[in-house]
Scaffold this active site. Structure first.
Site, PDB file in Angstrom:
ATOM      1  N   GLN A   1       3.056   9.958   1.739  1.00  0.00           N
ATOM      2  CA  GLN A   1       4.337   9.239   1.738  1.00  0.00           C
ATOM      3  C   GLN A   1       5.204   9.610   0.542  1.00  0.00           C
ATOM      4  OE1 GLN A   1       2.451   5.181   2.456  1.00  0.00           O
ATOM      5  NE2 GLN A   1       4.271   5.027   3.722  1.00  0.00           N
TER       6      GLN A   1
ATOM      7  N   HIS B   1      -4.606   1.260   7.347  1.00  0.00           N
ATOM      8  CA  HIS B   1      -3.245   1.805   7.495  1.00  0.00           C
ATOM      9  C   HIS B   1      -3.070   3.000   6.549  1.00  0.00           C
ATOM     10  CE1 HIS B   1       1.304   1.072   7.887  1.00  0.00           C
ATOM     11  NE2 HIS B   1       1.222   1.889   6.860  1.00  0.00           N
ATOM     12  N   GLU B   2      -3.537   2.862   5.305  1.00  0.00           N
ATOM     13  CA  GLU B   2      -3.381   3.959   4.326  1.00  0.00           C
ATOM     14  C   GLU B   2      -4.280   5.146   4.662  1.00  0.00           C
ATOM     15  OE1 GLU B   2      -0.837   3.513   2.865  1.00  0.00           O
ATOM     16  OE2 GLU B   2      -0.722   1.330   2.892  1.00  0.00           O
TER      17      GLU B   2
ATOM     18  N   GLY C   1       0.833  -1.191   0.000  1.00  0.00           N
ATOM     19  CA  GLY C   1       0.000   0.000   0.000  1.00  0.00           C
ATOM     20  C   GLY C   1       0.870   1.243   0.000  1.00  0.00           C
TER      21      GLY C   1
ATOM     22  N   HIS D   1      -2.795   7.280   7.248  1.00  0.00           N
ATOM     23  CA  HIS D   1      -1.774   8.205   6.722  1.00  0.00           C
ATOM     24  C   HIS D   1      -2.406   9.529   6.266  1.00  0.00           C
ATOM     25  CE1 HIS D   1       2.061   6.111   6.788  1.00  0.00           C
ATOM     26  NE2 HIS D   1       1.614   5.062   6.129  1.00  0.00           N
TER      27      HIS D   1
ATOM     28  N   CYS E   1       5.794  -0.229   7.725  1.00  0.00           N
ATOM     29  CA  CYS E   1       5.476   0.978   6.962  1.00  0.00           C
ATOM     30  C   CYS E   1       6.705   1.411   6.169  1.00  0.00           C
ATOM     31  CB  CYS E   1       5.047   2.099   7.909  1.00  0.00           C
ATOM     32  SG  CYS E   1       4.566   3.606   7.057  1.00  0.00           S
ATOM     33  N   LEU E   2       6.478   1.767   4.915  1.00  0.00           N
ATOM     34  CA  LEU E   2       7.595   2.196   4.062  1.00  0.00           C
ATOM     35  C   LEU E   2       8.213   3.496   4.567  1.00  0.00           C
ATOM     36  CD1 LEU E   2       6.003   1.381   0.584  1.00  0.00           C
ATOM     37  CD2 LEU E   2       7.874   0.134   1.712  1.00  0.00           C
TER      38      LEU E   2
HETATM   39  O1  GNR Z   1       4.078  -2.541   2.631  1.00  0.00           O
HETATM   40  C1  GNR Z   1       3.390  -2.424   3.650  1.00  0.00           C
HETATM   41  N1  GNR Z   1       3.094  -3.526   4.375  1.00  0.00           N
HETATM   42  C2  GNR Z   1       2.143  -3.551   5.395  1.00  0.00           C
HETATM   43  C3  GNR Z   1       2.114  -4.669   6.212  1.00  0.00           C
HETATM   44  C4  GNR Z   1       1.181  -4.753   7.227  1.00  0.00           C
HETATM   45  C5  GNR Z   1       0.276  -3.728   7.403  1.00  0.00           C
HETATM   46  C6  GNR Z   1       0.314  -2.607   6.613  1.00  0.00           C
HETATM   47  C7  GNR Z   1       1.235  -2.510   5.592  1.00  0.00           C
HETATM   48  S1  GNR Z   1       1.258  -1.122   4.565  1.00  0.00           S
HETATM   49  C8  GNR Z   1       2.948  -1.084   4.106  1.00  0.00           C
HETATM   50  C9  GNR Z   1       3.204  -0.007   3.080  1.00  0.00           C
HETATM   51  C10 GNR Z   1       2.963   1.339   3.702  1.00  0.00           C
HETATM   52  O2  GNR Z   1       3.718   1.877   4.469  1.00  0.00           O
HETATM   53  N2  GNR Z   1       1.843   1.929   3.405  1.00  0.00           N
HETATM   54  O3  GNR Z   1       1.546   3.111   3.941  1.00  0.00           O
HETATM   55 NI    NI Z   2       2.575   3.155   5.863  1.00  0.00          NI
END
Ligand code: GNR
Ligand code: NI
Length: 168
Positions: free
Chosen positions: A51, A133-134, A46, A137, A91-92
């Site tokens: 980001q 999660h997104e 995601g 953000h 999270c990236l």
């Molecule tokens: O790549 C991602 N893996 C992930 C694993 C578990 C729960 C959420 C994520 S999202 C993350 C990419 C990211 O930072 N998206 O904002």
């Molecule tokens: Ni993230």
């Protein structure tokens, strides 16, 4: 297509509430292409616009193994939640840091797709986790905010250490 730089914690832009998109444009369509390209390259499941330093309400996700189920949503809103799930999230924008987060396991998300059409997506398990999660953000929230105080402090200490090691 262009690979965009991913903004890392503690960049201020990751803590801001993003602006709603007023209308679908060619520029946003191109941005979505670049977001998918950047996400698959990372690799991640995601990516949210803040980001890549764009403070607008745009997300992309693809939780499929085959990486052929891209979902892009503009102005996404969670309209229903049910159940509970615990997932070890990453999270990236916090590379190398992981933590178990509790969230609803079943959600319905409403938003605009890249054709400018309003859609509702029913999501379960990992897709539900990733969409939440997104969307977090877009509201300036990160997964570490869902951890207990101590776990959050430790995760951030670990991240600072990782970043320092990388520099030296
Ligand atoms: O790549 C991602 N893996 C992930 C694993 C578990 C729960 C959420 C994520 S999202 C993350 C990419 C990211 O930072 N998206 O904002
Ligand atoms: Ni993230």
């Amino acid at each position: 297509m262009e690979k965009l730089d991913i903004v890392l914690y503690p960049e201020q832009g990751l803590r801001e509430v993003c602006k709603p998109v007023k209308e679908m444009t060619d520029q946003i369509d191109k941005l979505i292409d670049d977001m998918f390209y950047t996400m698959y390259d990372a690799p991640g499941i995601g990516l949210a616009a803040p980001q890549i330093a764009v403070q607008e309400r745009i997300i992309v996700v693809d939780v499929s193994e085959s990486k052929d189920q891209p979902i892009a949503l503009i102005n996404p809103e969670i309209i229903r939640t049910a159940g509970k799930i615990t997932w070890e999230e990453g999270c990236l924008s916090l590379p190398g840091i992981y933590g178990k987060v509790n969230r609803p396991s079943d959600i319905i998300v409403k938003g605009m797709n890249r054709d400018g059409k309003m859609v509702e997506i029913e999501a379960h398990d990992l897709l539900a986790v990733c969409l939440q999660h997104e969307i977090d953000h877009l509201n300036g929230k990160m997964f570490i905010d869902h951890l207990s105080g101590l776990k959050r402090t430790r995760a951030l200490q670990q991240f600072r250490k990782l970043m320092n090691e990388e520099q030296s």
